[in-house]
Design an enzyme around this catalytic site. Structure first.
Site, PDB file in Angstrom:
ATOM      1  N   SER A 171      42.569  34.663  45.663  1.00 60.42           N
ATOM      2  CA  SER A 171      42.496  33.213  45.556  1.00 60.42           C
ATOM      3  C   SER A 171      42.761  32.625  44.185  1.00 60.42           C
ATOM      4  CB  SER A 171      41.126  32.738  46.048  1.00 60.42           C
ATOM      5  OG  SER A 171      40.956  33.038  47.413  1.00 60.42           O
ATOM      6  N   LYS A 230      37.551  23.742  40.932  1.00 61.73           N
ATOM      7  CA  LYS A 230      37.600  24.027  42.363  1.00 61.73           C
ATOM      8  C   LYS A 230      36.342  23.508  43.049  1.00 61.73           C
ATOM      9  CE  LYS A 230      38.295  27.964  45.527  1.00 61.73           C
ATOM     10  NZ  LYS A 230      38.532  29.430  45.578  1.00 61.73           N
ATOM     11  N   SER A 239      42.520  30.584  47.882  1.00 61.27           N
ATOM     12  CA  SER A 239      41.822  29.370  48.258  1.00 61.27           C
ATOM     13  C   SER A 239      41.763  28.325  47.142  1.00 61.27           C
ATOM     14  CB  SER A 239      40.395  29.717  48.708  1.00 61.27           C
ATOM     15  OG  SER A 239      39.682  30.368  47.659  1.00 61.27           O
TER      16      SER A 239
END
Length: 435
Positions: free
Chosen positions: A173, A80, A149
């Site tokens: 997330s 990420k 996210s």
């Protein structure tokens, strides 16, 4: 294993195949790059991907003597893009950080490399890991959100781009995008995987997590990133069927009834072999989501206030509104929320006394057909607040052929038990993913 395309291997299969000499790391990387070439135009899971760097990393792995190889040797992992990587940009999903190059790897990335893996590329995140979406689409239907996210990490694993990926969770997330994309997402006990080197949004709530196509893969990756001894690399087999609490909903959100039928069918399957006991949400904690919000936004404003002062015009309306709300929270209210969090940890630990784990929805519905948002994290809020380990199991498809997830959680520090229970449930709830 020989009949399965290399890009479709689970993380454990990929590691095992390289270790056994069945294929080279370079062959696995080439298969994954080919899969990206074939599918990522519609999915857009990656924000930084250097094919030359992937080839070089895989070639180095193949040149490493067998005696010097580590548990994840030869596999590329998606990361990420709020997690610092010294040899790749870390741009936080924001134009403000375009071209940002960290001076050092995050702790989890250093551990990933020490375990013999390499960073395949950086996956798309929402803006500063909040709600403003990035470019990623859901692999099952590109008109639908992949969640956030950790959007790109979940989508990349679901699409067969990589066998594993790293994400973070402050509210929903990891679990939510895993549910939307039909993969396993594991959020360990808070700080079991060090957070140092990742963007801090809310230090009381930010947590690392892993994505894979099986519980075994999520555990294997988490074990390599976690503090020594915190998470076993291989979930132990259960000596007897587990005892589950079952929480059908959360009082601050409403479930889609049609999608919930798929989840209920999974719970019914588990009831055939396990003790599954319906529990009611404690009346005293029906507003506990507000405790989470107070802590999250107060800390976000404290951590990102100076950035907002400099860059308000380049931040999204969603993020500016959140930071403005956080600035307006009184310090006394924040302190009270921190105290309430400690009481909530004790209360929900007591609720789970006598159970191996608790079953609950991972999300109120399947992935919405809305690319301007990332879906509702409400089903993840409680476990993020108290820091309990939680995992998403994909358990079926709804009428629109979109994945539905079942969330399993357990008290602080019981990660190994949770993973064993999840593996037991996974064996009884087989799910066929995209690949």
């Amino acid at each position: 294993m020989s009949q399965k395309p290399l890009h479709a291997l689970t993380l454990a299969e990929a590691v095992g195949g390289i270790a056994a000499g069945k294929f080279h790391a370079r062959a696995l990387a080439d298969a994954e790059l080919a899969r990206i070439d074939a599918t990522d135009a519609a999915i857009q899971a990656w924000t930084h991907l250097d094919r030359g760097a992937v080839h070089a990393a895989a070639t180095r792995c193949d040149a490493t003597p067998a005696k010097d190889r580590s548990p994840l040797h030869g596999v590329g992992i998606g990361v990420k893009d709020i997690i610092a990587t010294v040899d790749m940009p870390t741009q936080m999903g924001s134009v403000v950080y375009a071209g940002n190059r960290p001076h050092a790897d995050a702790t989890c990335i250093a551990r990933l490399k020490h375990a013999g893996a390499y960073v395949f590329g950086k996956t798309v995140t929402t803006e500063l890991a909040y709600f403003h979406p990035g470019k990623t689409r859901n692999p099952w239907n590109p008109r639908h959100t992949p969640g956030g996210s950790s959007s790109g990490s979940a989508a990349a694993v679901a699409a067969g781009h990589v066998a594993g990926a790293i994400g973070t969770q402050t509210n929903g997330s990891v679990i939510r995008p895993a549910a939307y994309c039909g993969v396993v997402g594991f959020k360990p006990t808070k700080d079991a995987i060090p957070y140092a080197g990742a963007l801090v949004f809310s230090e009381s709530l930010d947590q690392m997590g892993t994505f894979a196509r099986t519980v075994a893969g999520a555990a294997l990756l988490a074990s390599a990133l976690a503090d020594p001894g915190a998470i076993a690399a291989v979930p132990a087999a259960l000596a007897k069927a587990p005892r589950f609490a079952y929480l059908g909903d959360f009082p601050w959100t409403e479930l889609d009834c049609a999608d919930d039928d798929t989840r209920e069918a999974a719970a019914t399957t588990l009831r055939l072999a396990a003790d599954v006991v319906q529990v009611d949400f404690p009346a005293d904690w029906r507003d506990v989501h507000l405790v989470h919000r107070t802590i999250m936004l107060y800390e976000a404003a404290r951590n990102r206030g100076q950035l907002q002062d400099r860059e308000r015009g380049r931040l999204s309306a969603k993020l500016n509104a959140a930071l403005d709300e956080g600035r307006a929270i009184a310090a006394a209210d924040y302190d009270a929320a921190l105290a309430a969090r400690q009481r909530a940890i004790a209360a929900f630990t007591r609720l789970l006394d006598g159970f191996d784990a608790i079953l609950a929805p991972s999300a109120p519905s399947a992935a919405p057909a809305d690319l301007t948002a990332t879906g509702d994290p409400a089903c993840c809020t409680l476990w993020s607040l108290v820091g309990f380990p939680a995992i998403n199991l994909p358990v079926g498809l709804n009428a629109d052929k979109l994945p539905i997830g079942l969330q399993i959680a357990s008290p602080l520090g019981t990660d190994d038990r949770l993973l064993s229970v999840a593996a037991w449930a996974e064996a009884r709830l087989p799910f066929t993913g995209l690949v």
